[in-house]
Enzyme design. Structure first.
Site, PDB file in Angstrom:
ATOM      1  N   ALA A 266      27.421   0.725  48.318  1.00 52.11           N
ATOM      2  CA  ALA A 266      28.667   1.633  48.372  1.00 52.11           C
ATOM      3  C   ALA A 266      29.650   0.704  49.026  1.00 52.11           C
ATOM      4  CB  ALA A 266      28.231   2.489  49.559  1.00 52.11           C
ATOM      5  N   ALA A 267      29.462  -0.551  49.433  1.00 51.00           N
ATOM      6  CA  ALA A 267      30.721  -1.023  50.429  1.00 51.00           C
ATOM      7  C   ALA A 267      31.476  -2.050  49.225  1.00 51.00           C
ATOM      8  CB  ALA A 267      30.337  -2.155  51.303  1.00 51.00           C
ATOM      9  N   PRO A 268      32.807  -2.115  49.648  1.00 52.72           N
ATOM     10  CA  PRO A 268      33.528  -1.539  50.681  1.00 52.72           C
ATOM     11  C   PRO A 268      33.819  -0.161  50.572  1.00 52.72           C
ATOM     12  CG  PRO A 268      35.136  -2.658  49.278  1.00 52.72           C
ATOM     13  CD  PRO A 268      33.611  -2.657  48.579  1.00 52.72           C
ATOM     14  N   GLY A 269      33.582   0.785  49.736  1.00 49.92           N
ATOM     15  CA  GLY A 269      33.721   1.970  49.861  1.00 49.92           C
ATOM     16  C   GLY A 269      34.763   2.887  49.186  1.00 49.92           C
ATOM     17  N   LYS A 271      34.482   4.388  46.243  1.00 56.27           N
ATOM     18  CA  LYS A 271      33.859   5.543  45.705  1.00 56.27           C
ATOM     19  C   LYS A 271      33.356   6.404  46.737  1.00 56.27           C
ATOM     20  CE  LYS A 271      32.893   2.574  41.857  1.00 56.27           C
ATOM     21  NZ  LYS A 271      33.837   1.557  42.374  1.00 56.27           N
ATOM     22  N   ASP A 312      18.650  -2.636  52.353  1.00 51.23           N
ATOM     23  CA  ASP A 312      18.243  -2.797  50.710  1.00 51.23           C
ATOM     24  C   ASP A 312      18.130  -1.662  50.137  1.00 51.23           C
ATOM     25  OD1 ASP A 312      17.407  -3.696  48.197  1.00 51.23           O
ATOM     26  OD2 ASP A 312      16.681  -5.484  49.332  1.00 51.23           O
ATOM     27  N   ASP A 327      26.680   1.833  41.923  1.00 53.72           N
ATOM     28  CA  ASP A 327      27.738   0.917  41.259  1.00 53.72           C
ATOM     29  C   ASP A 327      27.069  -0.275  41.455  1.00 53.72           C
ATOM     30  OD1 ASP A 327      30.134  -0.041  40.482  1.00 53.72           O
ATOM     31  OD2 ASP A 327      30.993   0.121  42.636  1.00 53.72           O
ATOM     32  N   CYS A 380      31.334  -3.325  37.059  1.00 55.20           N
ATOM     33  CA  CYS A 380      32.731  -3.841  36.786  1.00 55.20           C
ATOM     34  C   CYS A 380      32.421  -5.270  35.872  1.00 55.20           C
ATOM     35  CB  CYS A 380      33.398  -3.981  37.987  1.00 55.20           C
ATOM     36  SG  CYS A 380      32.673  -4.944  39.309  1.00 55.20           S
TER      37      CYS A 380
HETATM   38  C1  LIG Z   1      30.016  -3.616  43.080  1.00 55.00           C
HETATM   39  S1  LIG Z   1      29.741  -3.857  44.605  1.00 55.00           S
HETATM   40  C2  LIG Z   1      30.009  -2.162  45.244  1.00 55.00           C
HETATM   41  C3  LIG Z   1      31.559  -1.464  45.330  1.00 55.00           C
HETATM   42  C4  LIG Z   1      31.582   0.135  45.904  1.00 55.00           C
HETATM   43  N1  LIG Z   1      30.920   0.807  45.456  1.00 55.00           N
HETATM   44  C5  LIG Z   1      32.998   0.321  45.833  1.00 55.00           C
HETATM   45  O1  LIG Z   1      33.594   1.233  45.297  1.00 55.00           O
HETATM   46  O2  LIG Z   1      33.933  -0.374  46.988  1.00 55.00           O
HETATM   47  C6  LIG Z   1      28.150  -3.900  44.735  1.00 55.00           C
HETATM   48  C7  LIG Z   1      27.556  -3.807  46.279  1.00 55.00           C
HETATM   49  O3  LIG Z   1      26.178  -4.087  45.957  1.00 55.00           O
HETATM   50  C8  LIG Z   1      25.615  -4.341  47.265  1.00 55.00           C
HETATM   51  N2  LIG Z   1      24.343  -4.878  47.001  1.00 55.00           N
HETATM   52  C9  LIG Z   1      23.770  -6.008  46.218  1.00 55.00           C
HETATM   53  N3  LIG Z   1      22.361  -5.661  46.257  1.00 55.00           N
HETATM   54  C10 LIG Z   1      22.138  -4.692  47.055  1.00 55.00           C
HETATM   55  C11 LIG Z   1      20.667  -3.998  47.334  1.00 55.00           C
HETATM   56  N4  LIG Z   1      19.722  -4.766  46.871  1.00 55.00           N
HETATM   57  N5  LIG Z   1      20.875  -2.854  48.275  1.00 55.00           N
HETATM   58  C12 LIG Z   1      22.230  -2.366  48.559  1.00 55.00           C
HETATM   59  N6  LIG Z   1      23.105  -2.972  48.209  1.00 55.00           N
HETATM   60  C13 LIG Z   1      23.074  -3.983  47.568  1.00 55.00           C
HETATM   61  C14 LIG Z   1      26.574  -5.521  47.610  1.00 55.00           C
HETATM   62  O4  LIG Z   1      26.687  -5.700  48.776  1.00 55.00           O
HETATM   63  C15 LIG Z   1      28.110  -4.812  47.264  1.00 55.00           C
HETATM   64  O5  LIG Z   1      28.567  -4.114  48.360  1.00 55.00           O
END
Ligand SMILES: C[S@@+](CC[C@H](N)C(=O)[O-])C[C@H]1O[C@@H](n2cnc3c(N)ncnc32)[C@H](O)[C@@H]1O
Length: 449
Positions: A266-269, A271, A312, A327, A380
């Protein structure tokens, strides 16, 4: 000796460094960051922040350092073409990085040539291992001032895309679209805001243009905190493409309000904010505590709420949700308009590693989707392996899921081929007259009820 030490302070260099002006320091930060991104795969912002002087510079000099390094990544092929005839034997990596930053300034930025040459020489003099190249660089850069623009013009924009990435794009999208995509890399990026309410008022206050259903597009990226409505939290920065996955998810429901939605990475958020502002009951999960700090800040500023969980995704357990948005972590090569470094700190191996993770995250997201519920997968990335093959493989193993065919992104008027096979593939050259859009792959799936 590390790359950083090569252009870093030594006893005599220390005296020179103490006399360095902030603009020389900014140039040195840019060169160090360029090396760090290319050698260690670090993101540009983190590479800049890791240099000794960056934090102590004023905002203007930090922006200058960032602009120089970004220009090196936007113009890498053309910069190579400028230097090649002037440098018989390639110098060491640190000297090459410094020369690249100088060419970026002389040929592609509005920097007075004498300042670019003189201060680049100072950067070289500040490091023990680079000091001996000061006269050589001076001679090379004088020739760049004379003939650099001409050499650069003879090299096409497609030369700025690293060969392995360009190959994948040409094979997947065709030669002409790949060339059009490459042109977007050398354009100044626009700023997109996702607006939660009163978009027309904000358009009037900022001069921005409405795009799609929720986006307002401004011509250039300035200080976003100074824009009207920042304090009130009525909008957040998010590319128009990045706003589509959450919209597609919400379109699958007559009423999204109070629906339980899981935003799995979700981060940085961006969506999470879209879903929460529409009234969904959002659970936002992300592995990165640092990135979740930004998500919490965004929620606070926009006065929205979500359940935020630092875990995770592969280990997250819960009652199933009405909808799940995955995402997924990806190479992010579709975001090169604002992050040109993504084309230089990825490799076929790093993409293959991400594909393996995506193949684990999709079934996990599926297990958290309630019967009759919706699962949206988005990346993306422009790399083909991170898109359709992931969905095909997942559907082969998951007979309880079926594709929800998509054929339109309202208000964006994309060509029908972007919806081939019922999934969405946006390209950076789409909406090119309006400033382009990030490259995204999106698929929506439904679980049997
Ligand atoms: C494409 S970014 C997300 C962007 C976010 N959805 C937004 O709209 O702002 C991918 C995210 O996946 C997280 N990530 C990577 N591996 C992960 C895992 N195994 N479990 C949870 N989050 C994970 C990363 O920290 C990163 O924030």
């Amino acid at each position: 000796m590390t790359d950083k030490e090569h252009i870093s302070r030594r006893p005599r260099a220390e005296q020179i460094a103490a006399r360095m002006t902030d603009s020389v320091k900014a140039r040195r930060c840019a060169a160090l960051a360029v090396m760090d991104v290319t050698a260690n795969g670090r993101a540009l912002e983190l590479a800049l922040a890791a240099t000794d002087d960056y934090a102590g510079l004023e905002a203007r000099d930090r922006a200058f350092a960032r602009a120089i390094a970004a220009t090196v990544f936007r113009r890498s092929g053309q910069i190579k073409a400028v230097l090649k005839p002037l440098v018989r034997k390639p110098p060491t990596a640190p000297v090459t990085a410094v020369l690249q930053t100088a060419v970026a300034q002389i040929v592609f930025m509005d920097v007075p040539p004498h300042a670019a040459v003189g201060e680049t020489v100072e950067v070289l003099k500040s490091g023990k291992a680079t000091r001996g190249f000061a006269n050589f660089a001076n001679a090379v850069l004088r020739r760049v001032v004379e003939q650099g623009r001409q050499s650069a013009a003879s090299s096409p924009p497609r030369a700025n895309i690293p060969g392995w990435i360009r190959g994948e794009w040409e094979r997947t999208y065709g030669k002409m679209p790949a060339t059009k995509i490459a042109v977007q890399l050398i354009k100044d990026p626009v700023l997109d805001l996702t607006v939660a309410s009163n978009r027309e008022d904000l358009a009037e206050a900022t001069g921005g243009k409405p795009l799609g259903r929720q986006t307002l597009r401004l011509d250039s990226i300035g200080d976003v905190t100074a824009l009207p409505g920042f304090e009130d939290g009525t909008w957040w920065a998010q590319d128009v493409s990045a706003a589509q996955p959450a919209q597609i998810l919400m379109d699958q429901f007559d009423i999204i309000k109070d629906k339980r939605v899981l935003d799995l990475c979700a981060a940085p958020g961006g969506k999470t904010l879209q879903l929460a502002s529409a009234g969904a009951d959002v659970t936002a999960v992300d592995k990165s505590s640092g990135r979740l700090v930004r998500l919490e800040e965004n929620l606070a500023r926009t006065k929205l709420s979500a359940t935020v969980i630092n875990q995770d995704a592969l280990e997250f357990e819960s009652e199933p949700f009405d909808a799940v948005l995955l995402d997924a972590p990806c190479s992010a090569t579709g975001t090169f308009r604002r992050h040109p470094d993504v084309l230089h700190n990825r490799s076929p191996k790093s993409v293959a590693d991400l594909v393996r993770l995506q193949d684990k995250l999709l079934p996990k997201a599926a297990s958290l989707t309630a019967p009759g519920g919706v699962l949206v997968y988005a990346v993306c990335s422009l790399q083909p392996d991170e898109g359709l093959p992931r969905i095909v493989k997942f559907l082969e193993m998951s007979p309880d899921f079926s594709l929800i065919p998509l054929s339109d992104l309202p208000g964006l008027d994309l060509p029908p081929e972007r919806f081939e096979g019922g999934v969405v593939r946006t390209l950076p050259c789409d909406l090119s007259k309006a400033g382009g859009m990030d490259g995204f792959f999106i698929a929506a799936l439904r679980k049997a009820g």
